[in-house]
Write a protein that holds these residues in place. Structure first.
Motif, PDB file in Angstrom:
ATOM      1  N   VAL A 179       0.872  -1.169   0.000  1.00  0.00           N
ATOM      2  CA  VAL A 179       0.000   0.000   0.000  1.00  0.00           C
ATOM      3  C   VAL A 179       0.913   1.223   0.000  1.00  0.00           C
ATOM      4  O   VAL A 179       1.611   1.481   0.984  1.00  0.00           O
ATOM      5  CB  VAL A 179      -0.920   0.017   1.229  1.00  0.00           C
ATOM      6  N   GLN A 180       0.885   1.947  -1.090  1.00  0.00           N
ATOM      7  CA  GLN A 180       1.744   3.119  -1.185  1.00  0.00           C
ATOM      8  C   GLN A 180       1.266   4.191  -0.211  1.00  0.00           C
ATOM      9  O   GLN A 180       0.069   4.369  -0.013  1.00  0.00           O
ATOM     10  CB  GLN A 180       1.725   3.692  -2.611  1.00  0.00           C
ATOM     11  N   LYS A 181       2.209   4.925   0.367  1.00  0.00           N
ATOM     12  CA  LYS A 181       1.859   5.962   1.330  1.00  0.00           C
ATOM     13  C   LYS A 181       2.298   7.348   0.882  1.00  0.00           C
ATOM     14  O   LYS A 181       2.059   8.329   1.592  1.00  0.00           O
ATOM     15  CB  LYS A 181       2.472   5.641   2.691  1.00  0.00           C
ATOM     16  N   THR A 182       2.905   7.409  -0.288  1.00  0.00           N
ATOM     17  CA  THR A 182       3.414   8.678  -0.781  1.00  0.00           C
ATOM     18  C   THR A 182       2.405   9.314  -1.723  1.00  0.00           C
ATOM     19  O   THR A 182       1.942   8.675  -2.674  1.00  0.00           O
ATOM     20  CB  THR A 182       4.741   8.467  -1.528  1.00  0.00           C
ATOM     21  N   ARG A 183       2.108  10.570  -1.467  1.00  0.00           N
ATOM     22  CA  ARG A 183       1.104  11.275  -2.253  1.00  0.00           C
ATOM     23  C   ARG A 183       1.407  11.233  -3.747  1.00  0.00           C
ATOM     24  O   ARG A 183       0.507  11.062  -4.568  1.00  0.00           O
ATOM     25  CB  ARG A 183       1.042  12.732  -1.768  1.00  0.00           C
ATOM     26  N   ASP A 184       2.651  11.360  -4.142  1.00  0.00           N
ATOM     27  CA  ASP A 184       3.021  11.440  -5.554  1.00  0.00           C
ATOM     28  C   ASP A 184       2.748  10.151  -6.321  1.00  0.00           C
ATOM     29  O   ASP A 184       2.723  10.162  -7.558  1.00  0.00           O
ATOM     30  CB  ASP A 184       4.497  11.804  -5.708  1.00  0.00           C
ATOM     31  N   GLU A 185       2.566   9.043  -5.627  1.00  0.00           N
ATOM     32  CA  GLU A 185       2.307   7.773  -6.292  1.00  0.00           C
ATOM     33  C   GLU A 185       0.850   7.615  -6.694  1.00  0.00           C
ATOM     34  O   GLU A 185       0.506   6.671  -7.406  1.00  0.00           O
ATOM     35  CB  GLU A 185       2.725   6.609  -5.386  1.00  0.00           C
ATOM     36  N   TYR A 186      -0.006   8.516  -6.255  1.00  0.00           N
ATOM     37  CA  TYR A 186      -1.425   8.414  -6.540  1.00  0.00           C
ATOM     38  C   TYR A 186      -1.781   9.287  -7.742  1.00  0.00           C
ATOM     39  O   TYR A 186      -1.412  10.466  -7.806  1.00  0.00           O
ATOM     40  CB  TYR A 186      -2.237   8.781  -5.300  1.00  0.00           C
ATOM     41  N   VAL A 187      -2.498   8.666  -8.684  1.00  0.00           N
ATOM     42  CA  VAL A 187      -2.748   9.324  -9.968  1.00  0.00           C
ATOM     43  C   VAL A 187      -4.147   9.898 -10.103  1.00  0.00           C
ATOM     44  O   VAL A 187      -4.381  10.789 -10.912  1.00  0.00           O
ATOM     45  CB  VAL A 187      -2.466   8.353 -11.135  1.00  0.00           C
ATOM     46  N   TYR A 188      -5.078   9.354  -9.344  1.00  0.00           N
ATOM     47  CA  TYR A 188      -6.451   9.854  -9.402  1.00  0.00           C
ATOM     48  C   TYR A 188      -6.883  10.287  -8.004  1.00  0.00           C
ATOM     49  O   TYR A 188      -6.594   9.595  -7.017  1.00  0.00           O
ATOM     50  CB  TYR A 188      -7.403   8.781  -9.935  1.00  0.00           C
ATOM     51  N   TRP A 189      -7.624  11.402  -7.950  1.00  0.00           N
ATOM     52  CA  TRP A 189      -8.051  11.974  -6.681  1.00  0.00           C
ATOM     53  C   TRP A 189      -9.513  12.380  -6.739  1.00  0.00           C
ATOM     54  O   TRP A 189     -10.008  12.814  -7.781  1.00  0.00           O
ATOM     55  CB  TRP A 189      -7.215  13.226  -6.363  1.00  0.00           C
ATOM     56  N   GLY A 190     -10.159  12.239  -5.582  1.00  0.00           N
ATOM     57  CA  GLY A 190     -11.496  12.784  -5.447  1.00  0.00           C
ATOM     58  C   GLY A 190     -11.427  14.265  -5.113  1.00  0.00           C
ATOM     59  O   GLY A 190     -10.352  14.847  -4.977  1.00  0.00           O
ATOM     60  N   GLN A 191     -12.593  14.867  -4.971  1.00  0.00           N
ATOM     61  CA  GLN A 191     -12.670  16.301  -4.753  1.00  0.00           C
ATOM     62  C   GLN A 191     -12.471  16.680  -3.287  1.00  0.00           C
ATOM     63  O   GLN A 191     -12.271  17.865  -2.974  1.00  0.00           O
ATOM     64  CB  GLN A 191     -14.015  16.837  -5.259  1.00  0.00           C
ATOM     65  N   GLY A 192     -12.555  15.723  -2.402  1.00  0.00           N
ATOM     66  CA  GLY A 192     -12.366  15.988  -0.983  1.00  0.00           C
ATOM     67  C   GLY A 192     -13.675  16.190  -0.248  1.00  0.00           C
ATOM     68  O   GLY A 192     -14.662  16.663  -0.817  1.00  0.00           O
ATOM     69  N   LYS A 193     -13.673  15.799   1.025  1.00  0.00           N
ATOM     70  CA  LYS A 193     -14.854  15.931   1.871  1.00  0.00           C
ATOM     71  C   LYS A 193     -14.427  16.427   3.241  1.00  0.00           C
ATOM     72  O   LYS A 193     -13.516  15.872   3.855  1.00  0.00           O
ATOM     73  CB  LYS A 193     -15.548  14.575   1.998  1.00  0.00           C
ATOM     74  N   GLN A 194     -15.114  17.458   3.725  1.00  0.00           N
ATOM     75  CA  GLN A 194     -14.766  18.030   5.014  1.00  0.00           C
ATOM     76  C   GLN A 194     -15.276  17.158   6.155  1.00  0.00           C
ATOM     77  O   GLN A 194     -16.449  16.741   6.157  1.00  0.00           O
ATOM     78  CB  GLN A 194     -15.365  19.433   5.150  1.00  0.00           C
ATOM     79  N   VAL A 195     -14.388  16.892   7.108  1.00  0.00           N
ATOM     80  CA  VAL A 195     -14.755  16.236   8.361  1.00  0.00           C
ATOM     81  C   VAL A 195     -14.347  17.187   9.484  1.00  0.00           C
ATOM     82  O   VAL A 195     -13.182  17.572   9.586  1.00  0.00           O
ATOM     83  CB  VAL A 195     -14.051  14.884   8.524  1.00  0.00           C
ATOM     84  N   THR A 196     -15.315  17.555  10.314  1.00  0.00           N
ATOM     85  CA  THR A 196     -15.054  18.463  11.421  1.00  0.00           C
ATOM     86  C   THR A 196     -15.471  17.792  12.717  1.00  0.00           C
ATOM     87  O   THR A 196     -16.615  17.348  12.854  1.00  0.00           O
ATOM     88  CB  THR A 196     -15.813  19.785  11.257  1.00  0.00           C
TER      89      THR A 196
END
Length: 126
Positions: free
Chosen positions: A106-123
């Motif tokens: 399981v890669q842990k480095t951000r640069d290894e990830y090619v697709y991303w979602g838009q993000g969701k706020q958790v407060t």
């Protein structure tokens, strides 16, 4: 066209629970490492949890071990992050991400990830 769409964030009191979902289209989860990252204001985006392409391995950052669980539903092509015993320090925007597999890890480095979602706020309120 690949799309990762997160849902399930929101506001919760400390000690409470939330479940994030990431619905994938344009890719098959069994062919990618899937992970959750988070970014708090003023901080970098960091790895939280991930599951490898075969679902044989999961990884967590130390601060969430025993509280968060990553899983997936292949029939729904959806990845989940169950978050229990939430703390104020968990407040952040959470992102779902996909990486081309690298053996069984399981890669842990951000640069290894090619697709991303838009993000969701958790407060998490204390």
């Amino acid at each position: 066209q690949v799309q990762l769409v997160e849902s399930g964030g929101g506001l919760v009191q400390a000690g409470g629970s939330l479940r994030l979902s990431c619905a994938a289209s344009g890719l098959t989860l069994t062919s990618y490492t899937m992970a959750w990252f988070r970014q708090a204001p003023g901080n970098e985006r960091v790895f939280v949890a991930g599951i490898n392409w075969s679902a044989s391995r999961t990884e967590y950052t130390d601060s969430v071990k025993g509280r968060f669980t990553v899983s997936r539903d292949d029939a729904k092509n959806t990845v989940f992050l169950q978050m229990n015993s939430l703390e104020a320090e968990d407040t952040a925007v959470y992102y779902c991400a996909a990486a081309v597999p690298s053996l069984a890890r399981v890669q842990k480095t951000r640069d290894e990830y090619v697709y991303w979602g838009q993000g969701k706020q958790v407060t998490v309120s204390s």
